[in-house]
Enzyme design. Structure first.
Site, PDB file in Angstrom:
ATOM      1  CD  GLN A 152      -5.760   2.323   2.459  1.00 52.55           C
ATOM      2  OE1 GLN A 152      -5.053   3.250   2.842  1.00 52.55           O
ATOM      3  NE2 GLN A 152      -5.368   1.491   1.519  1.00 52.55           N
ATOM      4  CG  HIS A 197      -4.735   9.686   0.085  1.00 51.69           C
ATOM      5  ND1 HIS A 197      -3.382   9.638  -0.111  1.00 51.69           N
ATOM      6  CD2 HIS A 197      -4.929   9.255   1.359  1.00 51.69           C
ATOM      7  CE1 HIS A 197      -2.776   9.197   0.987  1.00 51.69           C
ATOM      8  NE2 HIS A 197      -3.702   8.963   1.892  1.00 51.69           N
ATOM      9  CE  LYS A 239       6.862   2.243   9.023  1.00 51.81           C
ATOM     10  NZ  LYS A 239       7.534   2.676  10.260  1.00 51.81           N
ATOM     11  N   GLY A 297      -3.651   0.954  15.077  1.00 53.82           N
ATOM     12  CA  GLY A 297      -3.894   2.222  15.781  1.00 53.82           C
ATOM     13  C   GLY A 297      -2.589   2.947  16.040  1.00 53.82           C
ATOM     14  CE1 TYR A 322       0.422   7.865   2.713  1.00 55.72           C
ATOM     15  CE2 TYR A 322       0.980   5.661   1.973  1.00 55.72           C
ATOM     16  CZ  TYR A 322       0.086   6.537   2.540  1.00 55.72           C
ATOM     17  OH  TYR A 322      -1.144   6.085   2.959  1.00 55.72           O
ATOM     18  CG  ASP A 338      -1.816   1.232   1.185  1.00 59.16           C
ATOM     19  OD1 ASP A 338      -2.820   1.150   0.443  1.00 59.16           O
ATOM     20  OD2 ASP A 338      -1.526   2.268   1.825  1.00 59.16           O
ATOM     21  CE  LYS A 344      -3.849   4.651   0.268  1.00 63.15           C
ATOM     22  NZ  LYS A 344      -2.431   4.528   0.690  1.00 63.15           N
ATOM     23  CG  ASN A 378       2.660  -6.756  12.301  1.00 57.40           C
ATOM     24  OD1 ASN A 378       2.550  -7.035  13.503  1.00 57.40           O
ATOM     25  ND2 ASN A 378       3.113  -5.582  11.891  1.00 57.40           N
TER      26      ASN A 378
END
Ligand code: NAP
Length: 277
Positions: A164, A104, A233, A194, A46, A41, A71, A243
């Site tokens: 998303q 986005h 991430k 979070g 970014y 992603d 995005k 993860n």
């Protein structure tokens, strides 16, 4: 594994690339791919799409085995600007197609007044055109609430395949999730951990202990059991692997409800209609 409304299969979990300098991104993306992630992603915002492309090439994994998301950023909304932004993204990534392209953020009426709806519709028209030309395998939105999706639906030929949204224990956005899932729109979770700001919560800690898992793993498992695709991430290989290791335990109905009912906490918990973006 999730299947989009146009029948493209996605993995159950993806890898996020926000907040990584361009020079670190290539190594992180390569490591993530070698650890087993197949959905990356990213976003023009970014500022590290060159690094994402490098990481993909350096991994040695064939392009067609990887799903790459980008995005269109807020200043590039509108038909013409979106088409140009897409070309810049492709060129920065060094790719000739994307697997998923998202708007986005929706333009909202608080900032853009009556023109917000038209702006979102025109941005969407550009995505539809790129999709029809075969330059993108799937198109979708990000941070769109049900009313934003209904508004682009007034002029759309194709409905979004993905939305998303920020989702983590303490921020389920249930109304938007229910709407998407009942309309065949796959929900992806951004900040699915979070950003690790709700890890001190007692409920999350006690459920994690009961399963011998970390709060991060329990958060990801909770999203997956909700039919949501998380995109965590991490710059650290051990955490990337941790993860991914969320398929050997299951949360009970009671545990799911306890996490559903946490008060708003963690991540950003944005009110999308009130944002100045
Ligand atoms: N559509 C949107 O508007 C939007 C907005 C924000 C983000 N996103 C996307 O969603 C992705 C994920 O969101 P996010 O990066 O904001 O937040 P996140 O994935 O919830 O959290 C990332 C943070 O958690 C840490 N972390 C990761 N795994 C961990 C583990 N197992 N144990 C302890 N700490 C761990 C990471 O640190 P280390 O790196 O040091 O491990 C990093 O600080 C982004 O990267 C981006 O691709 C989309």
């Amino acid at each position: 594994m999730p299947i989009l409304s146009n029948h493209i299969q996605f993995p159950s979990i993806g890898y996020g690339t926000y907040n990584m300098p361009d020079r670190e991104t290539a190594l992180a993306v390569k490591n993530a791919l070698l650890a087993g992630y197949r959905l990356i992603d990213g976003a023009a915002f970014y500022g590290n799409e060159k690094g994402v492309g490098e990481g993909i090439r350096e991994s040695g994994i064939p392009r067609e085995e990887i799903l790459v998301t980008s995005k269109v950023w807020n200043r590039d909304r509108g038909y013409e600007k979106t088409l140009s932004a897409f070309q810049k993204t492709l060129s920065d990534l060094g790719l000739d197609y994307l697997d998923l392209y998202l708007i986005h953020w929706p333009a909202n009426t608080k900032k853009y007044g009556a023109s917000a709806i038209h702006e979102n519709q025109e941005t969407w028209r550009a995505l539809e055109e790129l999709y029809e030309k075969g330059l993108i395998r799937a198109i979708g939105v990000s941070n769109f609430l049900p009313h934003h999706i209904e508004e682009i639906g007034e002029t759309a030929k194709i409905l979004p395949m993905v939305d998303q949204l920020e989702i983590h224990p303490g921020w389920l956005q249930k109304e938007a999730v229910d709407y998407c899932q009942s309309h065949g729109i796959l929900v992806e979770a951004w900040a699915p951990l979070g950003r690790m700001t709700m890890v001190g919560d007692e409920t999350l800690i006690s459920i994690s202990r009961a399963h011998g898992k970390t709060p991060a793993q329990v958060s990801l498992r909770w999203e997956i059991q909700h039919g949501i695709l998380p995109i965590p991430k991490s710059s650290h290989v051990e955490r990337m692997k941790q993860n991914l290791s969320v398929f050997d335990f299951e949360l009970s109905e009671e545990e799911m409800k306890a996490l559903d009912n946490l008060p708003p906490m963690g991540g950003r918990c944005f009110d999308i209609d009130e944002m100045d973006l």
